[in-house]
Design a protein around this motif. Structure first.
Motif, PDB file in Angstrom:
ATOM      1  N   ARG A   1      44.434  35.552  45.933  1.00  0.00           N
ATOM      2  CA  ARG A   1      43.803  35.050  47.148  1.00  0.00           C
ATOM      3  C   ARG A   1      43.774  36.116  48.232  1.00  0.00           C
ATOM      4  NH1 ARG A   1      46.966  29.216  47.039  1.00  0.00           N
ATOM      5  NH2 ARG A   1      45.593  28.218  45.486  1.00  0.00           N
TER       6      ARG A   1
ATOM      7  N   ARG B   1      47.296  34.302  37.479  1.00  0.00           N
ATOM      8  CA  ARG B   1      47.053  32.859  37.623  1.00  0.00           C
ATOM      9  C   ARG B   1      46.363  32.543  38.946  1.00  0.00           C
ATOM     10  NH1 ARG B   1      49.034  28.209  39.445  1.00  0.00           N
ATOM     11  NH2 ARG B   1      50.979  28.984  40.337  1.00  0.00           N
ATOM     12  N   GLU B   2      46.706  33.300  39.976  1.00  0.00           N
ATOM     13  CA  GLU B   2      46.067  33.147  41.283  1.00  0.00           C
ATOM     14  C   GLU B   2      45.904  34.522  41.917  1.00  0.00           C
ATOM     15  OE1 GLU B   2      48.353  30.687  43.877  1.00  0.00           O
ATOM     16  OE2 GLU B   2      48.008  28.839  42.750  1.00  0.00           O
TER      17      GLU B   2
ATOM     18  N   PRO C   1      41.589  29.931  39.491  1.00  0.00           N
ATOM     19  CA  PRO C   1      43.001  29.752  39.144  1.00  0.00           C
ATOM     20  C   PRO C   1      43.162  28.734  38.024  1.00  0.00           C
ATOM     21  CG  PRO C   1      42.481  28.467  41.084  1.00  0.00           C
ATOM     22  CD  PRO C   1      41.211  29.190  40.702  1.00  0.00           C
TER      23      PRO C   1
ATOM     24  N   ASP D   1      40.425  31.888  47.263  1.00  0.00           N
ATOM     25  CA  ASP D   1      40.555  32.286  45.864  1.00  0.00           C
ATOM     26  C   ASP D   1      39.530  33.357  45.508  1.00  0.00           C
ATOM     27  OD1 ASP D   1      42.677  30.659  44.809  1.00  0.00           O
ATOM     28  OD2 ASP D   1      41.345  28.931  44.972  1.00  0.00           O
TER      29      ASP D   1
END
Length: 310
Positions: free
Chosen positions: A28, A25-26, A37, A33
């Motif tokens: 980083r 979902r993410e 996302p 990023d």
């Protein structure tokens, strides 16, 4: 809905893995990023970050023949009348283990009339100083040989500039021509002299891509004997004109690479990122048999990839 979520951290990297679809979902790096996302608790647009199995991409009309038997799986892309991205993106994966920097999730594919095979699939995510490593292992826990393919589905994010301004490098000598309406395979073509020749890094511009690439150039194997059967890696790198970038590396288990510039119609945002999908087999492999994994009872198949800041 994304279901349960698992936050990971190592050094300058953080990630969030969602149980639905075992989706990234993410991701980083230093707060930037690396993938597009999507919100917690809501729907996942465009299959972002999911694990795709037991087939990547499309099966036309959801029909295929395996072992001399005809099968029909549900059509979930009605606009093109195709069965898209297998079953795993819609499953809630179970937690198997977790540490601060790693998580393992699993799901079961139960036999159905359209896919009468039983698989147990595990996705292991691990952060280290080199990025987010993923290994997906499928085990045939049934009594019948199963057709199988796998790929990830992240949308890479090079930086704040529009995708048109990013530079892209693809280590592939050929691409799969597809029909313009349903994106079904036609023939493998050389990239030489074609708009899809990104063997040397160059700006994407207005080029629209939703194609599989093959004849991929992997690094030499680790033992240096040049036999091509070692742990060679291939890499796609995307760079923003501001100097940031993101890359994806994968192993020889995936001889195909789907790239998609995200050209969509409203209400979805167009060209939000570059979908980079190392695939173990090409589109419609359940019918053509090209690089299709025939997973014997008791056997397993593994594939690995990594996303990293560049």
């Amino acid at each position: 809905m994304t279901g349960a979520e698992y936050g990971l951290r190592h050094g300058e990297y953080t990630a969030v893995i969602a149980a639905r679809g075992a989706a990234v979902r993410e991701l980083r790096h230093r707060g930037r990023d690396l993938v597009v996302p999507f919100p917690a608790g809501g729907p996942n647009p465009d299959h972002r970050g999911v694990v795709v199995a037991p087939w990547p991409n499309r099966i036309p009309d959801g029909k295929y023949t395996f072992g001399g038997v005809d099968y029909q799986v549900p059509v979930n892309e009605p606009g093109r009348q195709c069965a898209l991205h297998g079953f795993t993106p819609e499953l809630d994966w179970r937690l198997e283990s977790r540490t601060e920097s790693a998580v393992a999730l699993s799901c079961a594919i139960e036999p159905t009339p359209g896919y009468p095979f039983a698989l147990s699939i595990t996705a292991c995510y691990r952060l280290d100083g080199d990025g987010l490593h993923t290994t997906v292992t499928a085990a045939n826990v049934g009594e019948r040989t199963a057709p199988y393919g796998v790929c990830p589905h992240p949308y890479l994010l090079a930086g704040p500039a529009p995708l048109d301004e990013w530079s892209l490098e693809i280590p592939a000598d050929s691409f799969l021509e597809v029909t313009p309406d349903r994106l079904l395979p036609v023939a493998v073509r050389p990239v030489e002299g074609h708009e899809y020749d990104f063997r040397a890094a160059r700006v994407i511009g207005s080029t629209e891509i939703d194609h599989a690439f093959t004849d991929i150039v992997f690094d030499d194997d680790d033992d240096g004997d040049g036999d091509g059967d070692g742990d060679g890696q291939a890499r796609v790198v995307v760079r923003d004109p501001g100097g940031t970038g993101v890359g994806m590396a994968w192993d020889r288990s995936c001889a195909w690479l789907q790239l998609y510039t995200g050209d969509t119609e409203p209400p979805l945002p167009t060209r939000p990122g570059l979908a980079v999908e190392p695939m173990s087999c090409p589109p419609d492999a359940f019918n053509t048999g090209t690089d299709l994994v025939r997973l014997e009872p008791g056997a397993s198949h593994g594939a690995s990839w990594c996303i990293f800041a560049a």
